[in-house]
Structure formats: structure tokens, C-alpha cells
Design an enzyme around this catalytic site. Structure first.
Site, PDB file in Angstrom:
ATOM      1  N   LEU A   3     -14.360  -6.877   8.142  1.00  0.00           N
ATOM      2  CA  LEU A   3     -15.690  -7.033   8.727  1.00  0.00           C
ATOM      3  C   LEU A   3     -15.519  -6.870  10.226  1.00  0.00           C
ATOM      4  O   LEU A   3     -14.587  -7.440  10.808  1.00  0.00           O
ATOM      5  CB  LEU A   3     -16.282  -8.410   8.401  1.00  0.00           C
ATOM      6  CG  LEU A   3     -16.586  -8.708   6.921  1.00  0.00           C
ATOM      7  CD1 LEU A   3     -17.070 -10.141   6.764  1.00  0.00           C
ATOM      8  CD2 LEU A   3     -17.616  -7.737   6.367  1.00  0.00           C
ATOM      9  N   ASP A   4     -16.395  -6.091  10.863  1.00  0.00           N
ATOM     10  CA  ASP A   4     -16.225  -5.877  12.300  1.00  0.00           C
ATOM     11  C   ASP A   4     -16.525  -7.158  13.076  1.00  0.00           C
ATOM     12  O   ASP A   4     -17.048  -8.134  12.530  1.00  0.00           O
ATOM     13  CB  ASP A   4     -17.077  -4.700  12.789  1.00  0.00           C
ATOM     14  CG  ASP A   4     -18.566  -4.938  12.631  1.00  0.00           C
ATOM     15  OD1 ASP A   4     -19.062  -5.917  13.203  1.00  0.00           O
ATOM     16  OD2 ASP A   4     -19.231  -4.138  11.944  1.00  0.00           O
ATOM     17  N   ILE A   5     -16.206  -7.166  14.346  1.00  0.00           N
ATOM     18  CA  ILE A   5     -16.254  -8.382  15.159  1.00  0.00           C
ATOM     19  C   ILE A   5     -17.650  -9.002  15.212  1.00  0.00           C
ATOM     20  O   ILE A   5     -17.794 -10.223  15.325  1.00  0.00           O
ATOM     21  CB  ILE A   5     -15.715  -8.087  16.584  1.00  0.00           C
ATOM     22  CG1 ILE A   5     -15.499  -9.393  17.358  1.00  0.00           C
ATOM     23  CG2 ILE A   5     -16.626  -7.112  17.323  1.00  0.00           C
ATOM     24  CD1 ILE A   5     -14.743  -9.219  18.655  1.00  0.00           C
ATOM     25  N   THR A  35     -19.903  -8.860  12.753  1.00  0.00           N
ATOM     26  CA  THR A  35     -20.397  -9.137  11.400  1.00  0.00           C
ATOM     27  C   THR A  35     -19.804 -10.445  10.907  1.00  0.00           C
ATOM     28  O   THR A  35     -18.620 -10.717  11.112  1.00  0.00           O
ATOM     29  CB  THR A  35     -20.021  -7.999  10.434  1.00  0.00           C
ATOM     30  OG1 THR A  35     -20.565  -6.772  10.920  1.00  0.00           O
ATOM     31  CG2 THR A  35     -20.563  -8.252   9.042  1.00  0.00           C
TER      32      THR A  35
END
Length: 345
Positions: free
Chosen positions: A170-172, A174
Site C-alpha cells: 500500500l503506498d504511503i 493509503t
């Protein structure tokens, strides 16, 4: 009167010569046939001797792929281990491993990662563990950050002999459900697009959204890394330019949800993953908190990707120990309460 001897050369000289020629020819043919047989025989004997020659097994040619064995032993996902091999960090029996090497686990091979010996037989006895983690915004899905920013691994329980492997990323910016496991093969299969495991997100978008846009997003749009689409889109509330939607995908490419909405000129202002397969984010789980899964959920994930079911989990293994520890704590609390009563008297 002249007499001739019955055994003289004058009697049947022609017949004797014919007989000798026939016998000579027969002997010549027989000798040729014998020669052919004797010449052919050593070749067949040689071939048979060659075929029964014992073969020496090469552990780097036979057996399973090295990255698959190490992934199952909980040393990382296949992708992570392939990167380690490419960086010459893995050795087999003192020799630097290369991509494509195969090993026989029971051949007694010694595998090291960064010089540390990996106990494969011990790892095979370990049960599969799976954690549910509520990732908050601001954490990175990496083991080490050169800038010192917090990572999703910082809060997880410590392990000996294996490591936690993140199932996807999961990106930073999210938040939401992130699964971790000690079984690299399970992580690899869950992440692979061919398995088509559903991921559900709750997304807040800023912009004008109409039915035609939703139809395009479900039918499919072209992104820079290929076509993509949402399997389902459900309106979840909101007014004006800020609206919430529940969307479902069958894969997990980098920033795929955000890029799909951005392809329609709409910006994502909030993104939360709420479900992976049939595993939903627990409402009671706080941000930054984790919960170890029971046997039912672990086996659901394993059977989902074609892996054999486990007989027990770490929770089952440590249950008697935890129960005994809880009993000791209760006794200590009770003893402390009794001492307090006596002291007050």
C-alpha cells in the site's frame, strides 16, 4: 594291360576340386558372419555397460527452485529472494547462487543469506502464520528506509528463524488492511495476478462523477502499463464534489486505484483497503494494530491459492503456554490483593 589305383588323382579329380571350393566358400561366409557377430557384440555390451553407469545427482540441477524453497522457509517473497540472488547475497555449499539454481532440501545442502546459515529443516516444521495489520497513512511498505521514516514492519512482533512477508503493498498515503505471512509461497500466490484474488477499497474522490465515467471504469481503460478496470463500483455516500465509492479489483498493480480515477480527470483524496479475498478489516482493530489469524482464516487463504491446509497455527501451538501464563498472572494478582487487605488491616 594297365591298371589305375582306385585312390589316384586320375579318379574324380574334378569332383574333388569342386568339393574343396564349396567348402572353402562356406568357411569364408561363416567366418564373415562370425566376424560380424563378434564386431557387433562389443558395441551392444559397451552400450549396456554405459547405460547402467550410476548417475551422480547434482543438487543445483535437480529438486526445487532455490527461491521457492527459501520463500517457503519464510526468508521473503520470491521476488525479494530473486533480488537477493541477483545481488550475490545467497550461497549454496559455499558457492554463490545464481538465478535458476535448484536444490534438494534433503541433500544436506548449506544455504546462507548474507553469511547467515538458513535451517531449512527447522523452517519446514514451522506452522504458517498470517497477520492482519491496519496500516495507517504515512508508513512505508519496506523493511528499511534510508531517510528513517516509519515502516509497516516496525510494529510487528519479532520472529526468530524467519521473517514477516507483506502480501502486496500500500503506498504511503493509503491506509487499511495489509496481510503479512511467514510463508513466502503463500504470499507469492496471493499477489500473483493469475489468482485473481479480490481487493476491495473505500475511496473518496474529488470531482464530477457521472454514469458514463463509471461505465468506462468498469469496462476498462488504457493505463501506461496496460488495460485496467474495476470489477465493481458502488456509491457509498457523499455530496457535491466529494463522493465515496466502494471499488473492487482482481489485481494489485502500483497505485492502480488512483490511476484509474485520474484517467477520468478525478482526484483521489482518501483511499482505504477494506478487504482481501474474504478477509475483511476488523472494525475493532486500531490503526497501527495487528491481529494474528486463526486456523480457519489461514486455511481459507491457503486453499484459495491451491496450497495444502495447515493442521494447526501458532495460536494453537502457544495456547497451553499462554493459558499457563495467564493463570500465573491471575494468581499473582490475587496474592497481591490479599496482601493489600492484610496490610490495610
Amino acid at each position: 594291360m594297365k591298371f589305375t589305383k582306385p585312390n589316384s588323382r586320375q579318379n574324380k579329380p574334378h569332383v574333388e576340386q569342386k568339393t574343396s571350393r564349396r567348402s572353402t566358400n562356406a568357411n569364408a561366409v561363416a567366418s564373415k558372419n562370425v566376424k560380424k557377430v563378434t564386431e557387433a557384440q562389443p558395441k551392444s555390451v559397451k552400450a549396456s555397460t554405459h547405460s547402467v553407469k550410476p548417475t551422480v545427482k547434482n543438487p543445483l540441477v535437480e529438486g526445487e527452485k532455490l527461491q521457492k524453497v527459501l520463500a517457503r522457509a519464510g526468508q521473503g517473497s520470491r521476488r525479494e529472494i530473486e533480488a537477493m540472488i541477483a545481488e550475490n547475497r545467497v550461497s549454496v555449499d559455499g558457492k554463490i547462487a545464481t538465478l535458476g539454481d535448484r536444490i534438494d532440501v534433503h541433500a544436506g545442502v548449506k544455504i546462507r543469506i548474507d553469511g547467515h546459515l538458513i535451517n531449512l529443516l527447522h523452517a519446514q516444521k514451522e506452522v504458517c502464520r498470517v497477520l492482519m495489520y491496519y496500516k495507517p497513512e504515512g508508513e512505508l511498505c519496506t523493511r528499511h528506509d534510508p531517510e528513517g521514516r516509519p515502516t509497516v514492519f516496525d510494529r510487528l512482533p519479532r520472529l526468530t528463524g524467519s521473517r514477516w512477508i507483506a502480501v502486496g503493498r500500500l503506498d504511503i498515503n493509503t491506509s487499511g488492511l495489509l496481510l503479512f505471512t511467514t510463508d513466502g509461497e503463500l504470499a507469492n500466490r496471493l499477489m500473483h495476478p493469475s489468482r485473481e484474488v479480490e481487493r476491495e477499497y473505500s475511496v473518496r474522490v474529488f470531482g464530477q462523477v457521472d454514469e458514463a465515467m463509471l461505465h468506462r471504469l468498469k469496462k476498462g481503460v488504457q493505463l501506461e502499463d496496460g488495460p485496467a478496470n474495476f470489477k465493481e463500483i458502488k456509491f457509498a455516500g457523499g455530496v457535491g464534489m466529494n463522493q465515496w465509492f466502494d471499488v473492487t479489483l482482481m489485481e494489485g498493480r502500483n497505485r492502480e486505484v488512483r490511476r484509474l480515477w485520474e484517467s477520468q480527470g478525478v482526484q483521489v483524496s482518501r483511499l482505504i483497503r477494506t478487504r482481501y479475498g474474504n478477509i475483511s478489516l476488523m472494525k475493532s482493530l486500531p490503526r497501527g494494530g495487528w491481529e494474528e489469524m486463526d486456523l480457519t482464516n489461514v486455511n481459507y487463504l491457503r486453499e484459495l491459492v491451491g496450497l495444502p491446509a495447515e493442521v494447526e497455527t501458532k495460536l494453537d501451538v502457544t495456547k497451553p503456554r499462554r493459558r499457563a501464563k495467564t493463570g500465573q498472572i491471575r494468581k499473582a494478582v490475587k496474592r497481591y490483593a490479599e496482601l493489600n487487605k492484610r496490610y490495610k488491616k
